[in-house]
Scaffold this motif. Sequence first.
Motif, PDB file in Angstrom:
ATOM      1  N   HIS A  27      17.135  41.553  -8.654  1.00 32.21           N
ATOM      2  CA  HIS A  27      17.123  41.318 -10.101  1.00 32.21           C
ATOM      3  C   HIS A  27      15.698  41.304 -10.631  1.00 32.21           C
ATOM      4  CE1 HIS A  27      17.362  38.651 -13.733  1.00 32.21           C
ATOM      5  NE2 HIS A  27      18.333  39.500 -13.993  1.00 32.21           N
ATOM      6  N   GLU A  28      14.813  40.664  -9.889  1.00 33.02           N
ATOM      7  CA  GLU A  28      13.393  40.606 -10.275  1.00 33.02           C
ATOM      8  C   GLU A  28      12.792  42.007 -10.344  1.00 33.02           C
ATOM      9  OE1 GLU A  28       9.342  39.393  -7.920  1.00 33.02           O
ATOM     10  OE2 GLU A  28      11.041  38.034  -7.719  1.00 33.02           O
ATOM     11  N   LYS A  29      13.242  42.894  -9.467  1.00 30.34           N
ATOM     12  CA  LYS A  29      12.709  44.256  -9.417  1.00 30.34           C
ATOM     13  C   LYS A  29      13.469  45.225 -10.323  1.00 30.34           C
ATOM     14  CE  LYS A  29       9.607  42.978  -6.515  1.00 30.34           C
ATOM     15  NZ  LYS A  29       8.183  42.862  -6.945  1.00 30.34           N
ATOM     16  N   GLY A  30      14.401  44.708 -11.087  1.00 33.73           N
ATOM     17  CA  GLY A  30      15.097  45.541 -12.065  1.00 33.73           C
ATOM     18  C   GLY A  30      16.240  46.369 -11.536  1.00 33.73           C
ATOM     19  N   VAL A  31      16.758  46.027 -10.348  1.00 31.14           N
ATOM     20  CA  VAL A  31      17.870  46.790  -9.770  1.00 31.14           C
ATOM     21  C   VAL A  31      19.160  46.452 -10.518  1.00 31.14           C
ATOM     22  CG1 VAL A  31      19.273  47.166  -7.699  1.00 31.14           C
ATOM     23  CG2 VAL A  31      16.788  46.910  -7.501  1.00 31.14           C
ATOM     24  N   ASN A  32      19.899  47.489 -10.916  1.00 29.58           N
ATOM     25  CA  ASN A  32      21.169  47.311 -11.622  1.00 29.58           C
ATOM     26  C   ASN A  32      22.390  47.419 -10.716  1.00 29.58           C
ATOM     27  OD1 ASN A  32      19.333  49.354 -13.601  1.00 29.58           O
ATOM     28  ND2 ASN A  32      19.979  47.412 -14.508  1.00 29.58           N
ATOM     29  N   VAL A  33      22.288  48.287  -9.697  1.00 36.43           N
ATOM     30  CA  VAL A  33      23.400  48.507  -8.769  1.00 36.43           C
ATOM     31  C   VAL A  33      22.863  48.349  -7.352  1.00 36.43           C
ATOM     32  CG1 VAL A  33      25.199  50.081  -7.993  1.00 36.43           C
ATOM     33  CG2 VAL A  33      24.466  50.117 -10.387  1.00 36.43           C
ATOM     34  N   LEU A  34      23.443  47.423  -6.597  1.00 37.66           N
ATOM     35  CA  LEU A  34      22.919  47.051  -5.284  1.00 37.66           C
ATOM     36  C   LEU A  34      24.036  47.088  -4.245  1.00 37.66           C
ATOM     37  CD1 LEU A  34      20.419  45.726  -3.726  1.00 37.66           C
ATOM     38  CD2 LEU A  34      21.538  43.538  -4.218  1.00 37.66           C
ATOM     39  N   ALA A  35      23.709  47.565  -3.041  1.00 38.06           N
ATOM     40  CA  ALA A  35      24.627  47.448  -1.909  1.00 38.06           C
ATOM     41  C   ALA A  35      23.918  46.701  -0.794  1.00 38.06           C
ATOM     42  CB  ALA A  35      25.068  48.825  -1.423  1.00 38.06           C
ATOM     43  N   LEU A  36      24.514  45.610  -0.342  1.00 38.15           N
ATOM     44  CA  LEU A  36      24.001  44.878   0.820  1.00 38.15           C
ATOM     45  C   LEU A  36      24.631  45.509   2.048  1.00 38.15           C
ATOM     46  CD1 LEU A  36      22.302  42.483   1.850  1.00 38.15           C
ATOM     47  CD2 LEU A  36      24.385  41.095   1.746  1.00 38.15           C
ATOM     48  N   THR A  37      23.796  46.076   2.922  1.00 37.77           N
ATOM     49  CA  THR A  37      24.314  46.880   4.045  1.00 37.77           C
ATOM     50  C   THR A  37      23.780  46.345   5.371  1.00 37.77           C
ATOM     51  OG1 THR A  37      22.479  48.444   3.741  1.00 37.77           O
ATOM     52  CG2 THR A  37      24.554  48.968   2.640  1.00 37.77           C
ATOM     53  N   ASP A  38      24.189  45.154   5.723  1.00 35.85           N
ATOM     54  CA  ASP A  38      23.718  44.572   6.975  1.00 35.85           C
ATOM     55  C   ASP A  38      24.306  45.321   8.171  1.00 35.85           C
ATOM     56  OD1 ASP A  38      21.871  42.366   6.525  1.00 35.85           O
ATOM     57  OD2 ASP A  38      23.509  41.466   5.378  1.00 35.85           O
ATOM     58  N   HIS A  39      23.621  45.212   9.310  1.00 39.73           N
ATOM     59  CA  HIS A  39      24.026  45.917  10.517  1.00 39.73           C
ATOM     60  C   HIS A  39      25.343  45.374  11.071  1.00 39.73           C
ATOM     61  CE1 HIS A  39      20.283  48.174  10.922  1.00 39.73           C
ATOM     62  NE2 HIS A  39      19.635  47.067  10.642  1.00 39.73           N
ATOM     63  N   ASP A  40      26.389  46.196  10.991  1.00 40.50           N
ATOM     64  CA  ASP A  40      27.668  45.900  11.640  1.00 40.50           C
ATOM     65  C   ASP A  40      28.286  44.569  11.227  1.00 40.50           C
ATOM     66  OD1 ASP A  40      27.644  48.312  13.330  1.00 40.50           O
ATOM     67  OD2 ASP A  40      25.946  47.345  14.324  1.00 40.50           O
ATOM     68  N   THR A  41      28.009  44.145  10.009  1.00 43.93           N
ATOM     69  CA  THR A  41      28.617  42.914   9.501  1.00 43.93           C
ATOM     70  C   THR A  41      28.646  42.931   7.977  1.00 43.93           C
ATOM     71  OG1 THR A  41      28.508  40.486   9.449  1.00 43.93           O
ATOM     72  CG2 THR A  41      26.422  41.656   9.524  1.00 43.93           C
ATOM     73  N   VAL A  42      29.688  42.314   7.429  1.00 40.67           N
ATOM     74  CA  VAL A  42      29.783  42.148   5.970  1.00 40.67           C
ATOM     75  C   VAL A  42      29.734  40.667   5.611  1.00 40.67           C
ATOM     76  CG1 VAL A  42      31.037  44.297   5.603  1.00 40.67           C
ATOM     77  CG2 VAL A  42      32.323  42.198   6.091  1.00 40.67           C
ATOM     78  N   ALA A  43      29.245  39.855   6.534  1.00 40.61           N
ATOM     79  CA  ALA A  43      29.266  38.402   6.342  1.00 40.61           C
ATOM     80  C   ALA A  43      28.482  37.952   5.119  1.00 40.61           C
ATOM     81  CB  ALA A  43      28.713  37.715   7.593  1.00 40.61           C
ATOM     82  N   GLY A  44      27.454  38.702   4.734  1.00 36.92           N
ATOM     83  CA  GLY A  44      26.625  38.286   3.605  1.00 36.92           C
ATOM     84  C   GLY A  44      27.126  38.745   2.254  1.00 36.92           C
ATOM     85  N   VAL A  45      28.130  39.615   2.225  1.00 35.77           N
ATOM     86  CA  VAL A  45      28.551  40.217   0.956  1.00 35.77           C
ATOM     87  C   VAL A  45      29.159  39.209  -0.022  1.00 35.77           C
ATOM     88  CG1 VAL A  45      30.075  41.932  -0.108  1.00 35.77           C
ATOM     89  CG2 VAL A  45      28.820  42.506   1.979  1.00 35.77           C
ATOM     90  N   PRO A  46      30.055  38.310   0.400  1.00 36.85           N
ATOM     91  CA  PRO A  46      30.618  37.360  -0.575  1.00 36.85           C
ATOM     92  C   PRO A  46      29.557  36.503  -1.264  1.00 36.85           C
ATOM     93  CG  PRO A  46      31.964  37.422   1.398  1.00 36.85           C
ATOM     94  CD  PRO A  46      30.724  38.200   1.717  1.00 36.85           C
ATOM     95  N   GLU A  47      28.587  36.015  -0.500  1.00 36.38           N
ATOM     96  CA  GLU A  47      27.506  35.222  -1.097  1.00 36.38           C
ATOM     97  C   GLU A  47      26.702  36.066  -2.078  1.00 36.38           C
ATOM     98  OE1 GLU A  47      23.217  33.307   0.238  1.00 36.38           O
ATOM     99  OE2 GLU A  47      24.827  33.376   1.731  1.00 36.38           O
ATOM    100  N   ALA A  48      26.381  37.281  -1.674  1.00 35.24           N
ATOM    101  CA  ALA A  48      25.614  38.168  -2.550  1.00 35.24           C
ATOM    102  C   ALA A  48      26.386  38.468  -3.828  1.00 35.24           C
ATOM    103  CB  ALA A  48      25.276  39.462  -1.812  1.00 35.24           C
ATOM    104  N   ARG A  49      27.693  38.683  -3.711  1.00 38.20           N
ATOM    105  CA  ARG A  49      28.501  39.039  -4.874  1.00 38.20           C
ATOM    106  C   ARG A  49      28.494  37.919  -5.923  1.00 38.20           C
ATOM    107  NH1 ARG A  49      31.473  42.850  -5.946  1.00 38.20           N
ATOM    108  NH2 ARG A  49      31.541  43.606  -3.794  1.00 38.20           N
ATOM    109  N   LYS A  50      28.596  36.691  -5.458  1.00 37.17           N
ATOM    110  CA  LYS A  50      28.633  35.558  -6.387  1.00 37.17           C
ATOM    111  C   LYS A  50      27.387  35.537  -7.264  1.00 37.17           C
ATOM    112  CE  LYS A  50      27.795  31.380  -4.857  1.00 37.17           C
ATOM    113  NZ  LYS A  50      27.929  30.046  -4.213  1.00 37.17           N
TER     114      LYS A  50
END
Length: 278
Positions: A27-50
């Motif tokens: 957000h600080e860098k002005g990104v409008n559309v972001l994908a969190l692409t961790d290695h072989d896991t989606v564990a961080g996506v729910p936190e990021a989405r919130k």
Amino acid sequence: MIKYDLHCHSTASDGILSPTEVVLRAHEKGVNVLALTDHDTVAGVPEARKHAEALGIQLINGVELSTLWEGHSIHIVGLGFDLSHEKMTALLAEQANLRDSRAQEIGAKLAKAGVANAYEEAKKLAGEGEVTRAHYARHLVQIGKVANDGQAFKRYLGQGKSAYVKPQWVDIPSAIKIIHAAGGVAVLAHPLRYTMTTKWVRKLAENFKAWGGDAMEISGCGQSRDQYQLLVKLAEEHQLAGSMGSDFHFPCAWVELGKLAPLPAHIPLVLEIKNDLV
């Protein structure tokens, strides 16, 4: 103009920032559309989405799958898939098991090389995330065995070195099929960052397309103009869409969220080939 970053990492794998911190920085860098692409896991996506929703950032479900091709470890980014899809869930569980087994074997090899308790220390660095070679590299720096992460790979963790363990990942066709089954699109990550000649990169792109791959990363951080143009040409030759990703792991001068050149007008953005992503 919309600012995209469709490849970045958090503490859910080998990144330094938490999913929340990644979103705040985006957000600080002005990104409008972001994908969190961790290695072989989606564990961080729910936190990021919130946090993304609260900041007005569109968050795309993402993962970076480790695969094997012709003896090379190749990364395939999945975007826009169902996080709870049965086949994807099963694949990620299997990849996690393979990753932990490999991590423990690396720890055992480091012990033989005189670095005791390396697995336990790497696991502390990983926190709730999965242990990767990056965590071992950080530990080796912390205990003074090497001066930086690069030296850790050159002396211990890289292919052919004392603590190297050959990975046993899924193959590319299977990874693509599972991403598609889960409703997503498959992207060939950073094609020029593998230790292979341009001839082999062309073969990789050709195989990837033949197996149903959708896109390749064209715009990344630290690229030369010639590298960018080569990737554009490869996408044209194989009729692949384009993607944009920093591969951000931690704050530094040369890799930054959203610090990406736009795609050429004639190359479709990967998100545009899947109607429910835009």
